[in-house]
Design a protein around this motif. Structure first.
Motif, PDB file in Angstrom:
ATOM      1  N   PRO A 127     -13.408   5.690  16.754  1.00 11.40           N
ATOM      2  CA  PRO A 127     -14.641   6.466  16.544  1.00 11.40           C
ATOM      3  C   PRO A 127     -15.142   6.305  15.106  1.00 11.40           C
ATOM      4  N   SER A 128     -16.438   6.338  14.949  1.00 14.82           N
ATOM      5  CA  SER A 128     -17.022   6.080  13.632  1.00 14.82           C
ATOM      6  C   SER A 128     -16.605   7.102  12.586  1.00 14.82           C
ATOM      7  N   TRP A 129     -16.218   8.318  13.009  1.00 11.80           N
ATOM      8  CA  TRP A 129     -15.794   9.304  12.014  1.00 11.80           C
ATOM      9  C   TRP A 129     -14.522   8.849  11.308  1.00 11.80           C
ATOM     10  N   ARG A 130     -13.694   8.036  11.950  1.00 10.96           N
ATOM     11  CA  ARG A 130     -12.492   7.505  11.284  1.00 10.96           C
ATOM     12  C   ARG A 130     -12.900   6.586  10.129  1.00 10.96           C
ATOM     13  N   TYR A 131     -13.937   5.795  10.346  1.00 14.83           N
ATOM     14  CA  TYR A 131     -14.443   4.908   9.294  1.00 14.83           C
ATOM     15  C   TYR A 131     -14.968   5.743   8.121  1.00 14.83           C
ATOM     16  N   THR A 132     -15.753   6.751   8.422  1.00 15.87           N
ATOM     17  CA  THR A 132     -16.297   7.628   7.379  1.00 15.87           C
ATOM     18  C   THR A 132     -15.182   8.329   6.618  1.00 15.87           C
ATOM     19  N   GLU A 133     -14.188   8.795   7.344  1.00 17.72           N
ATOM     20  CA  GLU A 133     -13.043   9.465   6.715  1.00 17.72           C
ATOM     21  C   GLU A 133     -12.270   8.495   5.820  1.00 17.72           C
ATOM     22  N   ALA A 134     -12.114   7.253   6.262  1.00 16.99           N
ATOM     23  CA  ALA A 134     -11.408   6.250   5.454  1.00 16.99           C
ATOM     24  C   ALA A 134     -12.166   5.983   4.147  1.00 16.99           C
ATOM     25  N   TRP A 135     -13.500   5.946   4.215  1.00 19.36           N
ATOM     26  CA  TRP A 135     -14.291   5.768   2.983  1.00 19.36           C
ATOM     27  C   TRP A 135     -14.088   6.941   2.026  1.00 19.36           C
ATOM     28  N   ALA A 136     -13.999   8.141   2.572  1.00 21.45           N
ATOM     29  CA  ALA A 136     -13.746   9.315   1.717  1.00 21.45           C
ATOM     30  C   ALA A 136     -12.389   9.179   1.028  1.00 21.45           C
ATOM     31  N   ARG A 137     -11.407   8.665   1.753  1.00 22.54           N
ATOM     32  CA  ARG A 137     -10.080   8.469   1.159  1.00 22.54           C
ATOM     33  C   ARG A 137     -10.109   7.384   0.086  1.00 22.54           C
ATOM     34  N   ILE A 138     -10.921   6.356   0.278  1.00 22.29           N
ATOM     35  CA  ILE A 138     -11.045   5.317  -0.759  1.00 22.29           C
ATOM     36  C   ILE A 138     -11.636   5.920  -2.033  1.00 22.29           C
ATOM     37  N   HIS A 139     -12.674   6.721  -1.880  1.00 22.82           N
ATOM     38  CA  HIS A 139     -13.288   7.349  -3.053  1.00 22.82           C
ATOM     39  C   HIS A 139     -12.311   8.283  -3.754  1.00 22.82           C
ATOM     40  N   ALA A 140     -11.514   9.017  -2.999  1.00 21.64           N
ATOM     41  CA  ALA A 140     -10.501   9.893  -3.599  1.00 21.64           C
ATOM     42  C   ALA A 140      -9.465   9.058  -4.354  1.00 21.64           C
ATOM     43  N   PHE A 141      -9.055   7.943  -3.770  1.00 21.03           N
ATOM     44  CA  PHE A 141      -8.098   7.058  -4.438  1.00 21.03           C
ATOM     45  C   PHE A 141      -8.688   6.525  -5.739  1.00 21.03           C
ATOM     46  N   LEU A 142      -9.949   6.096  -5.699  1.00 18.79           N
ATOM     47  CA  LEU A 142     -10.580   5.548  -6.898  1.00 18.79           C
ATOM     48  C   LEU A 142     -10.705   6.583  -8.020  1.00 18.79           C
ATOM     49  N   ARG A 143     -10.838   7.849  -7.665  1.00 17.54           N
ATOM     50  CA  ARG A 143     -10.915   8.917  -8.668  1.00 17.54           C
ATOM     51  C   ARG A 143      -9.542   9.291  -9.220  1.00 17.54           C
ATOM     52  N   SER A 144      -8.496   8.863  -8.536  1.00 15.84           N
ATOM     53  CA  SER A 144      -7.142   9.227  -8.954  1.00 15.84           C
ATOM     54  C   SER A 144      -6.610   8.222  -9.981  1.00 15.84           C
ATOM     55  N   ASP A 145      -5.440   8.517 -10.496  1.00 18.83           N
ATOM     56  CA  ASP A 145      -4.776   7.606 -11.427  1.00 18.83           C
ATOM     57  C   ASP A 145      -3.772   6.709 -10.708  1.00 18.83           C
ATOM     58  N   ALA A 146      -3.703   6.813  -9.394  1.00 20.35           N
ATOM     59  CA  ALA A 146      -2.722   6.047  -8.626  1.00 20.35           C
ATOM     60  C   ALA A 146      -3.015   4.552  -8.715  1.00 20.35           C
ATOM     61  N   GLN A 147      -1.963   3.760  -8.743  1.00 23.27           N
ATOM     62  CA  GLN A 147      -2.093   2.303  -8.774  1.00 23.27           C
ATOM     63  C   GLN A 147      -2.334   1.741  -7.365  1.00 23.27           C
ATOM     64  N   SER A 148      -1.861   2.468  -6.350  1.00 25.13           N
ATOM     65  CA  SER A 148      -1.993   2.008  -4.973  1.00 25.13           C
ATOM     66  C   SER A 148      -1.999   3.225  -4.052  1.00 25.13           C
ATOM     67  N   PRO A 149      -2.755   3.146  -2.960  1.00 23.70           N
ATOM     68  CA  PRO A 149      -2.705   4.239  -1.983  1.00 23.70           C
ATOM     69  C   PRO A 149      -1.552   4.095  -0.991  1.00 23.70           C
ATOM     70  N   LEU A 150      -0.851   2.964  -1.050  1.00 22.62           N
ATOM     71  CA  LEU A 150       0.258   2.748  -0.139  1.00 22.62           C
ATOM     72  C   LEU A 150       1.466   3.564  -0.562  1.00 22.62           C
ATOM     73  N   PRO A 151       2.272   4.019   0.395  1.00 25.23           N
ATOM     74  CA  PRO A 151       3.485   4.744   0.004  1.00 25.23           C
ATOM     75  C   PRO A 151       4.446   3.819  -0.725  1.00 25.23           C
ATOM     76  N   ALA A 152       5.198   4.392  -1.635  1.00 23.77           N
ATOM     77  CA  ALA A 152       6.179   3.616  -2.387  1.00 23.77           C
ATOM     78  C   ALA A 152       7.241   3.081  -1.434  1.00 23.77           C
ATOM     79  N   PRO A 153       7.723   1.858  -1.706  1.00 25.03           N
ATOM     80  CA  PRO A 153       8.771   1.325  -0.829  1.00 25.03           C
ATOM     81  C   PRO A 153      10.037   2.178  -0.927  1.00 25.03           C
ATOM     82  N   ALA A 154      10.733   2.289   0.184  1.00 28.33           N
ATOM     83  CA  ALA A 154      11.980   3.055   0.199  1.00 28.33           C
ATOM     84  C   ALA A 154      13.043   2.269  -0.536  1.00 28.33           C
ATOM     85  N   CYS A 155      13.857   2.973  -1.306  1.00 26.87           N
ATOM     86  CA  CYS A 155      14.955   2.331  -2.021  1.00 26.87           C
ATOM     87  C   CYS A 155      16.106   2.075  -1.061  1.00 26.87           C
ATOM     88  N   ALA A 156      16.722   0.928  -1.218  1.00 27.85           N
ATOM     89  CA  ALA A 156      17.843   0.579  -0.315  1.00 27.85           C
ATOM     90  C   ALA A 156      19.132   1.189  -0.777  1.00 27.85           C
TER      91      ALA A 156
END
Length: 156
Positions: A127-156
């Motif tokens: 549904p198109s609302w998922r696309y709109t929601e994903a764009w909102a998350r991109i904008h939130a990521f860009l406003r943050s200091d995070a280097q990546s929106p991906l979760p950190a890899p689990a340590c072995a």
């Protein structure tokens, strides 16, 4: 008046607008085709050695859009694929800024081609609302200091 029935307004989460019919449907086919063409042309330009920072930004955004859309839909995603894409972008950006060479080697091209194929399937079915929601998350990521929106890899 029967007070035992709940109003339709009280069953909704506060602050969330109801989804319209258009928001529940996938994006229009013409828009999906145009976006897909832009994404695939950016990938082709980068692979052929005719890329630029603009094409890299298109591919970076579509990579994160794909991740956010899959995450919101609780689809399983291959995080290693997305991490490989981030590595490809980092290397490409370093080459591009150092010597103006905005290219993607074949291995990096193949990683991004897989992400674009997934995104094409998402755009055609979600549904198109998922696309709109994903764009909102991109904008939130860009406003943050995070280097990546991906979760950190689990340590072995």
């Amino acid at each position: 008046m029967d007070m035992s029935r709940k109003s339709s307004h009280t069953s909704r989460k506060p602050g969330r607008k109801p989804l319209t019919r258009d928001m529940l449907l996938p994006l229009p086919v013409a828009k999906v085709r145009a976006m897909s063409l832009e994404h695939h042309l950016a990938l082709a330009a980068m692979h052929s050695g005719r890329g630029s920072v603009e094409q890299m930004n298109v591919l970076l955004k579509v990579t994160y859009l794909t991740y956010f859309m899959a995450d919101a839909a609780h689809e399983s995603v291959d995080l290693d694929l997305f991490r490989a894409a981030e590595t490809a972008f980092e290397c490409c950006g370093l080459r591009g800024h150092r010597d103006g060479n905005w290219t993607l080697p074949t291995a990096d091209h193949d990683v991004l081609a897989r992400i674009l194929a997934l995104h094409d399937r998402q755009l055609g079915s979600m549904p198109s609302w998922r696309y709109t929601e994903a764009w909102a998350r991109i904008h939130a990521f860009l406003r943050s200091d995070a280097q990546s929106p991906l979760p950190a890899p689990a340590c072995a």
